[in-house]
Design a protein around this motif. Structure first.
Motif, PDB file in Angstrom:
ATOM      1  N   GLY A   9       4.300  15.969  18.571  1.00  0.00           N
ATOM      2  CA  GLY A   9       4.286  16.065  17.118  1.00  0.00           C
ATOM      3  C   GLY A   9       5.539  16.611  16.479  1.00  0.00           C
ATOM      4  N   ALA A  10       6.616  16.719  17.231  1.00  0.00           N
ATOM      5  CA  ALA A  10       7.865  17.227  16.675  1.00  0.00           C
ATOM      6  C   ALA A  10       9.035  16.521  17.346  1.00  0.00           C
ATOM      7  CB  ALA A  10       7.976  18.740  16.869  1.00  0.00           C
ATOM      8  N   ILE A  11      10.229  16.686  16.763  1.00  0.00           N
ATOM      9  CA  ILE A  11      11.449  16.128  17.331  1.00  0.00           C
ATOM     10  C   ILE A  11      12.098  17.181  18.222  1.00  0.00           C
ATOM     11  CG2 ILE A  11      13.744  15.183  16.832  1.00  0.00           C
ATOM     12  CD1 ILE A  11      12.645  14.404  14.049  1.00  0.00           C
ATOM     13  N   GLU A  12      12.420  16.794  19.439  1.00  0.00           N
ATOM     14  CA  GLU A  12      13.200  17.661  20.314  1.00  0.00           C
ATOM     15  C   GLU A  12      14.554  17.009  20.530  1.00  0.00           C
ATOM     16  OE1 GLU A  12      11.215  18.863  23.868  1.00  0.00           O
ATOM     17  OE2 GLU A  12       9.744  20.087  22.770  1.00  0.00           O
ATOM     18  N   LEU A  13      15.628  17.795  20.332  1.00  0.00           N
ATOM     19  CA  LEU A  13      16.970  17.248  20.481  1.00  0.00           C
ATOM     20  C   LEU A  13      17.922  18.302  21.027  1.00  0.00           C
ATOM     21  CD1 LEU A  13      18.789  18.411  17.835  1.00  0.00           C
ATOM     22  CD2 LEU A  13      17.332  16.780  16.643  1.00  0.00           C
ATOM     23  N   ASP A  36      19.472  19.544   8.251  1.00  0.00           N
ATOM     24  CA  ASP A  36      20.439  20.573   8.635  1.00  0.00           C
ATOM     25  C   ASP A  36      21.061  20.258   9.987  1.00  0.00           C
ATOM     26  OD1 ASP A  36      21.636  23.366   8.414  1.00  0.00           O
ATOM     27  OD2 ASP A  36      20.470  23.558  10.254  1.00  0.00           O
ATOM     28  N   ALA A  37      20.245  19.839  10.944  1.00  0.00           N
ATOM     29  CA  ALA A  37      20.761  19.505  12.279  1.00  0.00           C
ATOM     30  C   ALA A  37      21.728  18.334  12.222  1.00  0.00           C
ATOM     31  CB  ALA A  37      19.596  19.190  13.223  1.00  0.00           C
ATOM     32  N   ILE A  38      21.460  17.360  11.344  1.00  0.00           N
ATOM     33  CA  ILE A  38      22.343  16.203  11.188  1.00  0.00           C
ATOM     34  C   ILE A  38      23.663  16.621  10.537  1.00  0.00           C
ATOM     35  CG2 ILE A  38      22.636  14.032   9.926  1.00  0.00           C
ATOM     36  CD1 ILE A  38      19.597  13.590  10.328  1.00  0.00           C
ATOM     37  N   ARG A  39      23.589  17.408   9.485  1.00  0.00           N
ATOM     38  CA  ARG A  39      24.803  17.775   8.749  1.00  0.00           C
ATOM     39  C   ARG A  39      25.718  18.691   9.543  1.00  0.00           C
ATOM     40  NH1 ARG A  39      22.072  18.490   2.714  1.00  0.00           N
ATOM     41  NH2 ARG A  39      22.212  16.274   2.149  1.00  0.00           N
ATOM     42  N   LEU A  41      25.946  18.636  12.757  1.00  0.00           N
ATOM     43  CA  LEU A  41      26.282  17.881  13.955  1.00  0.00           C
ATOM     44  C   LEU A  41      25.598  18.409  15.216  1.00  0.00           C
ATOM     45  CD1 LEU A  41      30.089  17.140  13.421  1.00  0.00           C
ATOM     46  CD2 LEU A  41      28.092  15.986  12.474  1.00  0.00           C
ATOM     47  N   ALA A  42      24.451  19.058  15.039  1.00  0.00           N
ATOM     48  CA  ALA A  42      23.629  19.377  16.211  1.00  0.00           C
ATOM     49  C   ALA A  42      23.155  18.082  16.858  1.00  0.00           C
ATOM     50  CB  ALA A  42      22.437  20.248  15.823  1.00  0.00           C
ATOM     51  N   VAL A  43      22.878  17.080  16.036  1.00  0.00           N
ATOM     52  CA  VAL A  43      22.635  15.724  16.523  1.00  0.00           C
ATOM     53  C   VAL A  43      23.638  14.822  15.825  1.00  0.00           C
ATOM     54  CG1 VAL A  43      20.816  15.309  14.793  1.00  0.00           C
ATOM     55  CG2 VAL A  43      20.942  13.873  16.838  1.00  0.00           C
ATOM     56  N   ARG A  44      24.304  13.948  16.594  1.00  0.00           N
ATOM     57  CA  ARG A  44      25.367  13.109  16.046  1.00  0.00           C
ATOM     58  C   ARG A  44      25.477  11.869  16.930  1.00  0.00           C
ATOM     59  NH1 ARG A  44      28.050  13.305  20.100  1.00  0.00           N
ATOM     60  NH2 ARG A  44      29.353  11.611  19.345  1.00  0.00           N
ATOM     61  N   GLY A  45      26.308  10.926  16.493  1.00  0.00           N
ATOM     62  CA  GLY A  45      26.412   9.655  17.194  1.00  0.00           C
ATOM     63  C   GLY A  45      25.519   8.638  16.508  1.00  0.00           C
ATOM     64  N   ALA A  46      26.072   7.468  16.224  1.00  0.00           N
ATOM     65  CA  ALA A  46      25.352   6.487  15.403  1.00  0.00           C
ATOM     66  C   ALA A  46      23.964   6.144  15.945  1.00  0.00           C
ATOM     67  CB  ALA A  46      26.204   5.220  15.248  1.00  0.00           C
ATOM     68  N   PRO A  47      23.813   5.756  17.220  1.00  0.00           N
ATOM     69  CA  PRO A  47      22.473   5.408  17.689  1.00  0.00           C
ATOM     70  C   PRO A  47      21.491   6.580  17.639  1.00  0.00           C
ATOM     71  CG  PRO A  47      24.146   4.486  19.130  1.00  0.00           C
ATOM     72  CD  PRO A  47      24.849   5.438  18.228  1.00  0.00           C
ATOM     73  N   VAL A  51      17.757   6.944  15.543  1.00  0.00           N
ATOM     74  CA  VAL A  51      16.472   7.406  16.072  1.00  0.00           C
ATOM     75  C   VAL A  51      16.018   8.654  15.315  1.00  0.00           C
ATOM     76  CG1 VAL A  51      15.295   8.262  18.133  1.00  0.00           C
ATOM     77  CG2 VAL A  51      16.914   6.366  18.319  1.00  0.00           C
ATOM     78  N   ALA A  52      16.958   9.546  15.000  1.00  0.00           N
ATOM     79  CA  ALA A  52      16.619  10.739  14.222  1.00  0.00           C
ATOM     80  C   ALA A  52      16.051  10.351  12.860  1.00  0.00           C
ATOM     81  CB  ALA A  52      17.850  11.627  14.055  1.00  0.00           C
ATOM     82  N   GLY A  53      16.685   9.367  12.211  1.00  0.00           N
ATOM     83  CA  GLY A  53      16.184   8.907  10.918  1.00  0.00           C
ATOM     84  C   GLY A  53      14.783   8.340  11.022  1.00  0.00           C
ATOM     85  N   ALA A  54      14.530   7.585  12.091  1.00  0.00           N
ATOM     86  CA  ALA A  54      13.198   7.002  12.288  1.00  0.00           C
ATOM     87  C   ALA A  54      12.143   8.086  12.488  1.00  0.00           C
ATOM     88  CB  ALA A  54      13.231   6.061  13.491  1.00  0.00           C
ATOM     89  N   PHE A  55      12.442   9.052  13.344  1.00  0.00           N
ATOM     90  CA  PHE A  55      11.494  10.143  13.569  1.00  0.00           C
ATOM     91  C   PHE A  55      11.327  10.996  12.311  1.00  0.00           C
ATOM     92  CE2 PHE A  55      12.472  10.209  18.398  1.00  0.00           C
ATOM     93  CZ  PHE A  55      11.433   9.322  18.643  1.00  0.00           C
TER      94      PHE A  55
END
Length: 310
Positions: A9-13, A36-39, A41-47, A51-55
């Motif tokens: 039920g959550a995103i793990e990255l 916040d994680a996206i901005r 750059l805790a998670v980065r890279g186009a693909p 997936v982050a956007g979808a979740f």
């Protein structure tokens, strides 16, 4: 290891800001925390951003304001908006759609690795000496990666001589992340100062492999700042310049590179390095996170489905 996944039920990255010192998995339970994680750059890279956007849409639970903020969190990489749109535009259950996008990314990276390695081997009679910039491995995707996925496939085939990885200022994704991934796959590599890359292309490099955050309809590509300089150096040195990116990165609605919005990430990343100030107090900086490589400098664009020669 998966860079990003949906778990209970959550995103793990992976928090990529802490590598290579620590490998920490973040558990994301709100859209605000994901943005916040996206901005940062805790998670980065186009693909991975796709997936982050979808979740994130699943997590938003239909809240249109949250979905709009998520979609706009990073403007240059088309995959974030693409991942959001794939889920919001689907008639299927949102989580089912998001998990399908995750699985499609894993399959696409394997296919890009095989197709790209075949292309490099067709251009290089012996073991390949590859130059790359930024991070395009499993950390930029769910598993394996795009351009670095090609490197991994060459290494698994016993056809990799060496990787010259540019450090990638200002945030050192090459030194911190690509070197970490190359060590984990036991591939031979050396780090290179960004400004040395174009010159070193004259010393026996077989191909430049990079990723892309957006591919315009005419084949212009936006990628990490410094990619354009490598393309110019590769053209002068007669070295193939190959972009490896999934079909989802191709943006038919963007006619050419001049229409791609280039994110500027502000002063702090340039005047400091990991919290240590380098420049005098009050120094200002220009900090474009990406540049655009015109299609006439690109030898080929490798996707999971085809090889495009612009």
């Amino acid at each position: 290891m998966r860079t990003i996944d949906w778990v209970d039920g959550a995103i793990e990255l992976v928090d990529q800001t802490l590598l290579p010192d620590r490998l920490v998995m973040l558990r994301i339970t709100t859209v605000d925390d994901l943005i916040d994680a996206i901005r940062r750059l805790a998670v980065r890279g186009a693909p991975a951003l796709g997936v982050a956007g979808a979740f994130g849409v699943v997590m938003a639970g239909g809240d249109r304001e949250q979905i709009a903020r998520l979609r706009a969190a990073r403007p240059t990489a088309v995959n974030l908006a693409w991942g959001v749109d794939q889920v919001t535009g689907s008639a299927d259950d949102p989580l089912k759609t998001a998990l399908r996008l995750r699985d499609d990314d894993i399959a696409a990276c394997r296919a890009m690795g095989e197709r790209g390695a075949d292309l490099v081997q067709s251009l290089t009679p012996g073991d390949a000496r590859i130059m790359t910039i930024c991070n395009t491995g499993g950390l930029a995707c769910v598993e394996r990666g795009t351009a670095l996925g090609v490197v991994q496939t060459l290494h698994e085939r016993g056809r990799l001589a060496e990787v010259l990885a540019l450090e990638t200022r200002p945030l050192l994704q090459g030194a911190r992340l690509t070197a970490w991934e190359l060590q984990r796959m036991a591939a031979p590599y050396r780090l290179v100062v960004d400004s040395a890359g174009p010159y070193l292309l004259t010393t026996g490099v077989d191909a430049v492999l990079i990723g892309a955050d957006r591919v315009a309809a005419n084949g212009d590509t936006a990628n990490k700042i410094g990619s354009y300089a490598l393309a110019l150096g590769a053209r002068r040195a007669g070295v193939p310049f190959i972009v490896v990116a999934p079909e989802s990165t191709i943006d038919a609605a963007t006619p050419s590179g001049e229409h791609i919005e280039i994110e500027d990430r502000g002063d702090d990343e340039v005047v400091t390095v990991r919290g240590v100030r380098l420049a005098p107090e009050g120094s200002r900086a220009l900090n474009p996170a990406f540049d655009v490589t015109p299609n006439d400098l690109i030898t080929a664009i490798v996707t999971e489905a085809r090889v495009i020669t612009p």
